[in-house]
Design an enzyme around this catalytic site. Structure first.
Site, mmCIF file in Angstrom:
data_model
loop_
_atom_site.group_PDB
_atom_site.id
_atom_site.type_symbol
_atom_site.label_atom_id
_atom_site.label_comp_id
_atom_site.label_asym_id
_atom_site.label_seq_id
_atom_site.Cartn_x
_atom_site.Cartn_y
_atom_site.Cartn_z
ATOM 1 N N ASN A 7 0.877 -1.169 0.000
ATOM 2 C CA ASN A 7 0.000 0.000 0.000
ATOM 3 C C ASN A 7 0.915 1.219 0.000
ATOM 4 O O ASN A 7 1.425 1.625 1.039
ATOM 5 C CB ASN A 7 -0.891 -0.041 1.253
ATOM 6 C CG ASN A 7 -1.869 1.106 1.298
ATOM 7 O OD1 ASN A 7 -1.799 2.028 0.494
ATOM 8 N ND2 ASN A 7 -2.786 1.040 2.252
ATOM 9 N N ARG A 64 -2.424 -2.217 -3.597
ATOM 10 C CA ARG A 64 -3.626 -1.415 -3.408
ATOM 11 C C ARG A 64 -3.532 -0.206 -4.338
ATOM 12 O O ARG A 64 -2.571 0.558 -4.284
ATOM 13 C CB ARG A 64 -3.721 -0.937 -1.959
ATOM 14 C CG ARG A 64 -4.920 -0.055 -1.779
ATOM 15 C CD ARG A 64 -4.898 0.672 -0.474
ATOM 16 N NE ARG A 64 -6.115 1.479 -0.375
ATOM 17 C CZ ARG A 64 -6.218 2.572 0.341
ATOM 18 N NH1 ARG A 64 -5.186 2.992 1.041
ATOM 19 N NH2 ARG A 64 -7.330 3.236 0.376
ATOM 20 N N HIS A 153 -12.680 2.963 -0.591
ATOM 21 C CA HIS A 153 -12.759 2.019 0.540
ATOM 22 C C HIS A 153 -13.500 0.740 0.143
ATOM 23 O O HIS A 153 -14.033 0.039 1.005
ATOM 24 C CB HIS A 153 -13.522 2.627 1.745
ATOM 25 C CG HIS A 153 -12.793 3.693 2.498
ATOM 26 N ND1 HIS A 153 -13.445 4.726 3.113
ATOM 27 C CD2 HIS A 153 -11.479 3.858 2.760
ATOM 28 C CE1 HIS A 153 -12.571 5.522 3.713
ATOM 29 N NE2 HIS A 153 -11.373 5.008 3.505
ATOM 30 N N ARG A 214 -10.513 15.776 6.159
ATOM 31 C CA ARG A 214 -11.272 16.183 4.959
ATOM 32 C C ARG A 214 -12.649 16.699 5.367
ATOM 33 O O ARG A 214 -13.272 16.165 6.278
ATOM 34 C CB ARG A 214 -11.454 14.997 4.002
ATOM 35 C CG ARG A 214 -10.173 14.498 3.400
ATOM 36 C CD ARG A 214 -10.467 13.462 2.315
ATOM 37 N NE ARG A 214 -9.287 12.677 2.022
ATOM 38 C CZ ARG A 214 -9.219 11.348 2.160
ATOM 39 N NH1 ARG A 214 -10.276 10.659 2.555
ATOM 40 N NH2 ARG A 214 -8.105 10.718 1.885
ATOM 41 N N GLU A 355 -8.395 -4.998 5.316
ATOM 42 C CA GLU A 355 -8.174 -4.636 3.909
ATOM 43 C C GLU A 355 -6.988 -5.395 3.320
ATOM 44 O O GLU A 355 -7.053 -5.848 2.182
ATOM 45 C CB GLU A 355 -7.954 -3.124 3.793
ATOM 46 C CG GLU A 355 -9.230 -2.347 4.057
ATOM 47 C CD GLU A 355 -9.031 -0.837 4.080
ATOM 48 O OE1 GLU A 355 -8.602 -0.336 5.129
ATOM 49 O OE2 GLU A 355 -9.291 -0.188 3.069
#
Ligand code: AMP
Length: 369
Positions: A7, A64, A153, A214, A355
């Site tokens: 990742n 990823r 996601h 965010r 994940e």
């Protein structure tokens, strides 16, 4: 199969070596400060490889990749042609895809004989119907430039939706679920019959819920106002890195710090918590309406797995949908738990996401197909 999951971010590389037959994580690590202390992603991967056990046999690499656009709706074995398509997609995701591509190039250089798969955050949401992914802006902006909702996601939403069906002992195809991935980034998904039918992140991960830094949903005119006053790059920084829990509270992007500040009487921290959970409740209500029903709500991510207060605020605030919180179960942290009364529907569940494990499994499945 031993799969190395990578990742790659702009300044960091997270990695795990996973045995997909046993599910065991053989090694995990993080190389930080790429671009400063570590020259580039190749050097970072080199460093990561030195931490693998001597017995390690990297049989595949799963990368990823944040944005797969409309081109990639499933995990894809990486070839030269795929890499060219991924390069083109960087115009859609200039903040997120270039680091993944650097990671892929570094891995191909260091492990030329090892097959590699790209696993996309957007892929699970490729089932969104046009009425959910289309923005009400001139249609050419979609048809010519790809401006639409993609959602992110996806690996996490897909994993916890599947697990939820297990926990409930029901067929995923019969369920209407809302999955809440609440970490530093946060998104909701409406999952009906096992497929994503709506999700809160949009063209980029900036849209939707209140996140660590965010803003999530705002009037787009605010973005224009900021861009006119400070220029587009600064406007982007303000909305992506200086907003959300951090910007609103002035304290931190970490919810634990906000709870402490709120308890100590900080008004803005209290307001921040209220804004966050209010938006969560509205989002779940909207998706219950979108699916015309709701069988279960699933919490995951650092906040979803560990914060009983947030879960209680959301579940108790949606009692009109039929939720009855089990206060004792809700106090558990970091484990798969049903937090509504046993046997009642709709249910609310906590399911720790995985994940990396999901990327490893999808990589193995893609290569063995
Ligand atoms: P993630 O991005 O999924 O790793 O989630 C990270 C975020 O989860 C942190 O910024 C915190 O806001 C939140 N978090 C982690 N641990 C806890 C905890 N024990 N209680 C409340 N929030 C937590």
């Amino acid at each position: 199969m031993q799969v190395l999951v990578l990742n790659a971010g702009s300044s960091s590389l997270k990695y795990q070596l996973i045995d997909t037959n046993t599910g065991e994580v053989l090694t995990r690590g993080l190389v930080e400060r790429i671009g400063t202390d570590v020259p580039d992603h190749t050097a970072a991967l080199h460093q990561a490889m030195t931490t693998l056990p001597e017995t390690a046999r990297v049989e595949a690499v799963g990368h990823r990749v944040v944005h797969g656009g409309e081109r990639f709706s499933a995990p894809t074995r990486i070839t030269d042609a795929v890499l060219t398509d991924l390069d083109r997609l960087s115009t859609l995701a200039p903040l997120h895809n270039p680091p993944a591509l650097q990671g892929i190039r570094a891995a191909r250089a260091l492990l030329p004989a090892v097959p590699m798969v790209a696993v996309f955050d957007t892929a699970f949401h490729s089932t969104l119907p046009p009425h959910a992914y289309t923005y009400a802006i001139p249609y050419d902006l979609y048809s010519e430039h790809g401006l639409r909702r993609y959602g992110f996601h996806g690996t996490s939403h897909a994993f916890v939706a599947r697990e939820a069906a297990h926990v409930l002992g029901q067929d995923l195809r019969d369920l209407k679920l809302v999955t809440l991935h609440l970490g530093n980034g946060a998104s909701a998904a409406a999952v009906q019959g096992g497929v994503s039918v709506d999700t809160s992140m949009g063209f980029t991960p900036l849209e939707g819920l209140v996140m660590g830094t965010r803003s999530g949903d705002i009037d787009p005119a605010i973005a224009l106002w900021l861009a006119a006053k400070h220029g587009p790059a600064r406007a982007s920084d303000i909305l992506n890195r200086e907003s959300g829990l951090l910007g609103l509270s002035g304290v931190s992007n970490d919810l634990r710090d906000l709870h402490r500040a709120a308890l100590a009487g900080a008004d803005r921290a209290q307001l921040t918590l209220q804004v966050m959970v209010y938006r969560l409740r509205k989002q779940v209500g909207a998706y219950a309406a979108a699916m015309n029903g709701l069988d279960a709500l699933v919490f995951t991510g650092g906040i979803g797995e560990n914060d009983p207060w947030v879960r209680a605020q959301v579940v108790n605030g949606l009692s009109f949908l039929g939720f009855h919180l089990d206060e004792e179960c809700n106090e558990r942290r970091g484990q798969t738990t049903r937090i509504t009364l046993a046997g009642e529907m709709p249910a609310a569940l906590v399911i720790p996401t995985d994940e990396e494990g999901e990327i490893a499994r999808q990589t193995a499945t893609t290569l063995l197909a």
